[in-house]
Design a protein around this motif. Structure first.
Motif, short mmCIF file in Angstrom:
data_model
loop_
_atom_site.label_atom_id
_atom_site.label_comp_id
_atom_site.label_asym_id
_atom_site.label_seq_id
_atom_site.Cartn_x
_atom_site.Cartn_y
_atom_site.Cartn_z
N PHE A 391 0.79 -1.22 0.00
CA PHE A 391 0.00 0.00 0.00
C PHE A 391 0.83 1.28 0.00
O PHE A 391 0.37 2.34 -0.40
N GLY A 392 2.05 1.24 0.48
CA GLY A 392 2.80 2.47 0.65
C GLY A 392 2.36 3.19 1.92
O GLY A 392 1.85 2.58 2.85
N THR A 393 2.50 4.51 1.93
CA THR A 393 2.24 5.27 3.16
C THR A 393 0.83 5.86 3.24
O THR A 393 0.44 6.38 4.28
N GLY A 394 0.04 5.78 2.16
CA GLY A 394 -1.24 6.48 2.16
C GLY A 394 -2.42 5.67 2.64
O GLY A 394 -3.53 6.21 2.78
N PHE A 395 -2.23 4.37 2.91
CA PHE A 395 -3.35 3.53 3.33
C PHE A 395 -2.80 2.39 4.18
O PHE A 395 -1.69 1.91 3.95
N ARG A 396 -3.63 1.94 5.14
CA ARG A 396 -3.17 0.87 6.03
C ARG A 396 -4.36 0.04 6.49
O ARG A 396 -5.46 0.56 6.72
N ILE A 397 -4.11 -1.26 6.61
CA ILE A 397 -5.06 -2.15 7.25
C ILE A 397 -4.60 -2.35 8.69
O ILE A 397 -3.46 -2.75 8.93
N PHE A 398 -5.47 -2.08 9.65
CA PHE A 398 -5.15 -2.31 11.05
C PHE A 398 -5.65 -3.70 11.46
O PHE A 398 -6.73 -4.13 11.05
N LYS A 399 -4.85 -4.37 12.29
CA LYS A 399 -5.19 -5.71 12.76
C LYS A 399 -6.02 -5.62 14.03
O LYS A 399 -5.50 -5.29 15.10
N GLY A 400 -7.30 -5.88 13.87
CA GLY A 400 -8.18 -5.87 15.04
C GLY A 400 -8.88 -7.19 15.22
O GLY A 400 -8.67 -8.14 14.46
N ILE A 401 -9.71 -7.27 16.22
CA ILE A 401 -10.52 -8.46 16.48
C ILE A 401 -11.76 -8.00 17.23
O ILE A 401 -11.72 -7.01 17.97
N GLU A 402 -12.89 -8.65 16.99
CA GLU A 402 -14.06 -8.44 17.84
C GLU A 402 -14.06 -9.57 18.85
O GLU A 402 -14.54 -10.67 18.57
N SER A 403 -13.50 -9.30 20.00
CA SER A 403 -13.35 -10.32 21.03
C SER A 403 -14.61 -10.41 21.86
O SER A 403 -15.12 -9.41 22.37
N ASP A 404 -15.14 -11.62 21.98
CA ASP A 404 -16.36 -11.83 22.77
C ASP A 404 -16.10 -11.55 24.25
O ASP A 404 -15.09 -12.00 24.82
N ILE A 405 -17.02 -10.81 24.86
CA ILE A 405 -17.01 -10.63 26.31
C ILE A 405 -17.74 -11.83 26.91
O ILE A 405 -18.93 -12.04 26.65
N LEU A 406 -17.04 -12.63 27.68
CA LEU A 406 -17.63 -13.83 28.26
C LEU A 406 -18.55 -13.45 29.43
O LEU A 406 -18.63 -12.28 29.83
N GLY A 407 -19.23 -14.44 29.97
CA GLY A 407 -20.22 -14.17 31.00
C GLY A 407 -19.67 -13.46 32.22
O GLY A 407 -20.37 -12.68 32.87
N GLY A 409 -17.17 -11.32 32.10
CA GLY A 409 -16.54 -10.05 31.72
C GLY A 409 -15.15 -10.19 31.14
O GLY A 409 -14.57 -9.19 30.68
N SER A 410 -14.59 -11.38 31.15
CA SER A 410 -13.26 -11.57 30.57
C SER A 410 -13.37 -11.66 29.05
O SER A 410 -14.44 -11.94 28.50
N LEU A 411 -12.25 -11.43 28.36
CA LEU A 411 -12.20 -11.58 26.91
C LEU A 411 -11.74 -13.00 26.58
O LEU A 411 -11.12 -13.67 27.41
N ASP A 412 -12.03 -13.44 25.35
CA ASP A 412 -11.84 -14.86 25.06
C ASP A 412 -10.50 -15.20 24.38
O ASP A 412 -10.42 -16.17 23.63
N TYR A 413 -9.47 -14.40 24.64
CA TYR A 413 -8.09 -14.74 24.25
C TYR A 413 -7.19 -14.47 25.45
O TYR A 413 -7.51 -13.62 26.30
N ASP A 414 -6.04 -15.13 25.48
CA ASP A 414 -5.08 -14.80 26.52
C ASP A 414 -4.35 -13.51 26.12
O ASP A 414 -4.48 -13.00 25.00
N ASP A 415 -3.56 -12.97 27.06
CA ASP A 415 -2.91 -11.69 26.85
C ASP A 415 -1.94 -11.72 25.66
O ASP A 415 -1.77 -10.72 24.95
N GLU A 416 -1.31 -12.85 25.43
CA GLU A 416 -0.35 -12.93 24.34
C GLU A 416 -1.03 -12.71 22.99
O GLU A 416 -0.52 -11.98 22.14
N ILE A 417 -2.18 -13.32 22.81
CA ILE A 417 -2.91 -13.13 21.56
C ILE A 417 -3.47 -11.71 21.49
O ILE A 417 -3.37 -11.04 20.45
N LEU A 418 -4.06 -11.23 22.58
CA LEU A 418 -4.61 -9.87 22.58
C LEU A 418 -3.54 -8.84 22.25
O LEU A 418 -3.81 -7.85 21.55
#
Length: 568
Positions: A391-407, A409-418
């Motif tokens: 893409f060069g410098t004018g555009f970027r894809i950001f790496k995100g995730i929609e992490s499920d909030i479990l019952g 209140g925790s998120l469903d990945y460990d800290d290393e993945i997050l």
């Protein structure tokens, strides 16, 4: 036939087969095909059988059924099932949380064939006595029935806009001026009347013209000499077409586009905005506000007196617009339940003039949506790295995730993945029936997680279909302020969540809001228009809009936030 129409017919066939307790293997075949094809980008209507059977979840039998639908617009097997099913039993499918098996039980054991009979049975306590139901289920059914009754005769913002557009196309050739007014012009999120103004000096002739348009079905009882009322074919919401003299069009457009509480605001001259609107010689909207001694308010905000309080701190030109948006941060791809690839979604964002695209596919707990496990997360991120390199410098894809909030209140990945993501959208998708205390505590814990960047669709509501779960909005917003968490305005017209009434409080607390389309298709990216509309209704400014940040500012923000984790 569109893909969605074909999928809907397959899904309904599968549900009715289950309802009538037909062969379980064939029932699963229809349901599986509908589930898999819902994500397909293939042109189903134009594929031969030998190509259809190559698609995931499609066997030869279902492939022939798809061809029948595409060629005839119907399915004989479905018609036969519908003929065996009372219309009121079909209505029960609209009750959230009431599965096909339970509907079948209500029908067969209690003989219930309408929503009215179901409500009566619940009120009499008969539903609670059935094995597998109980009082809790009975109470939920009653609450769902009450909600459905309240929403009857309404459509979402997107459907109303579609209707208004169709009416404009139909009416414009016949009249010199036609204007959309009322709730649609105010960008209400739920609409019970689609209203347009028609300029005419000859109301008798105009009414004859309206009654001669085939797609318009008049309600003669509700209509009058200057107001055509009825319905547009294909829609069950009320249509109101008002006939207005040329010299009154601007005045009436203003009056009819504002809610009554807004019009009752008294200005510095001692007269209400409505009184001034009726007497002002200059009927332009800006002139009416000025003559009343009140600040100009944009149409989206003309609901009540909130807009005038907001105007003591802001100007109308501070409100966010579509052109202010620089990127989009909550989107899905074929990695989970989206219909386009990351590359295709990013390319369309570039076409729209955006400078960044954030992918936030579903996380591992969302197995129903093909959520990503740790291995697939790493594979997707490698794909994004390769795309970004081109893409060069004018555009970027950001790496995100929609992490499920479990019952809890925790998120469903460990800290290393997050930690591997540029940002995390934390959202609730399951276990929606909690008390306000438990639901609020659950969200508070997710907000306190240092990896949570954005709180996604905070109440989980589905407009006209499901109430949001109860939360203490002030406590949630205050926590987001304390932990520097952005709140999403989910721009899908099915959600529009967080509700616009909480936007101003969030801004007062210093919480930024992100207009996120939750897009699963290319066209879904355009849903940000609906998010902008409700953002403006709630007074959202460009300055407090997260995805109005430039690419450089967004990169800096996300990098600094990640660097700050563990240092607090």
């Amino acid at each position: 036939m569109t893909n969605s129409e074909i999928v809907d017919l397959l899904e309904l066939t599968g549900r009715l087969m289950e309802l009538h307790e037909q062969d379980a293997f064939r029932t699963r075949a229809f349901s599986s095909a509908a589930f898999n094809l819902d994500k397909s980008t293939a042109d189903l209507a134009n594929l031969p059988v030998d190509e259809l059977i190559k698609l995931p979840g499609v066997g030869k039998s279902v492939a022939y059924k798809i061809r029948e639908i595409a060629d005839t617009g119907r399915l004989t097997e479905l018609d036969e099932l519908l003929a065996q099913t009372p219309a009121g039993v079909l209505d029960m499918f609209r009750i959230k949380g009431l599965g096909v098996k339970k509907i079948g039980t209500l029908w067969r054991e209690l003989g219930i064939v309408s929503l009215g009979e179901l409500q009566q049975a619940c009120e009499e306590g008969r539903v609670a006595t059935i094995k597998g139901f109980g009082k809790a289920t009975q109470d939920k059914i009653l609450a769902a029935l009450e909600f459905l009754q309240e929403q009857k005769g309404k459509v979402r913002m997107d459907k109303a806009a579609q209707m208004a557009g169709l009416l404009l196309d139909e009416l414009t050739p016949h009249f010199d001026r036609v204007e959309v007014s009322g709730q649609v012009r105010r960008k209400a999120q739920e609409i019970d009347t689609v209203q347009l103004l028609i300029q005419t000096s000859d109301p008798i002739s105009a009414m004859l013209t309206l009654n001669g348009i085939p797609s318009l079905q008049p309600n003669e009882v509700e209509s009058s000499p200057f107001a055509w009322r009825g319905q547009l074919d294909g829609f069950d919401v009320r249509v109101e077409l008002l006939l207005v003299a040329p010299d009154q069009m601007d005045r009436q457009l203003f009056i009819l586009s504002a809610a009554e509480p807004h019009l009752q605001q008294v200005g510095s001259g001692g007269a209400s905005l409505l009184q001034v609107a009726y007497t002002s010689p200059d009927t332009s909207e800006a002139a009416i506000y000025e003559r009343a001694g009140l600040p100009y308010i944009v149409p989206e905000m003309r609901e009540d007196d909130f807009a005038f309080r907001w105007a003591t701190r802001h100007r109308a030109d501070e409100l966010v617009t579509w052109d202010d948006l620089r990127g989009t941060l909550h989107n899905h791809s074929t990695w989970s339940d989206g219909k386009q690839s990351v590359a295709e979604m990013a390319a369309y964002c570039r076409e729209l003039g955006l400078t960044y695209f954030g992918i936030a596919d579903h996380s591992v707990t969302a197995s129903y949506a093909n959520g990503l496990d740790a291995e697939r997360v790493r594979a997707q991120q490698a794909e994004i790295d390769a795309l970004n390199a081109g893409f060069g410098t004018g555009f970027r894809i950001f790496k995100g995730i929609e992490s499920d909030i479990l019952g809890d209140g925790s998120l469903d990945y460990d800290d290393e993945i997050l930690a591997s993501f540029d940002y995390v959208v934390a959202s609730v998708h399951q276990t929606l029936t909690m008390s306000i205390e438990k639901a609020t505590t659950r969200l508070l814990r997710a907000i306190e997680n240092p990896y949570t960047t954005i709180l996604g669709h905070p109440t989980g509501r589905l407009l006209l279909a499901r109430e949001g779960y109860p939360i203490d909005h002030r406590a949630i917003i205050d926590a987001c302020a304390a932990h520097q968490v952005v709140i999403e305005i989910n721009a899908s017209p099915y959600r529009l969540d967080i509700d616009w009434r909480w936007i101003d409080y969030a801004m007062e607390q210093g919480v930024m809001l992100s207009i996120n389309p939750d897009a699963h298709t290319l066209s879904g990216l355009l849903d940000m228009h609906y998010g902008v509309a409700v953002g403006r209704k709630g007074g959202l400014t460009k300055q407090m809009t997260f995805n109005a940040l430039s690419l450089d500012d967004m990169q800096t923000y996300l990098q600094n936030r990640k660097l700050g984790i563990g240092k607090k």
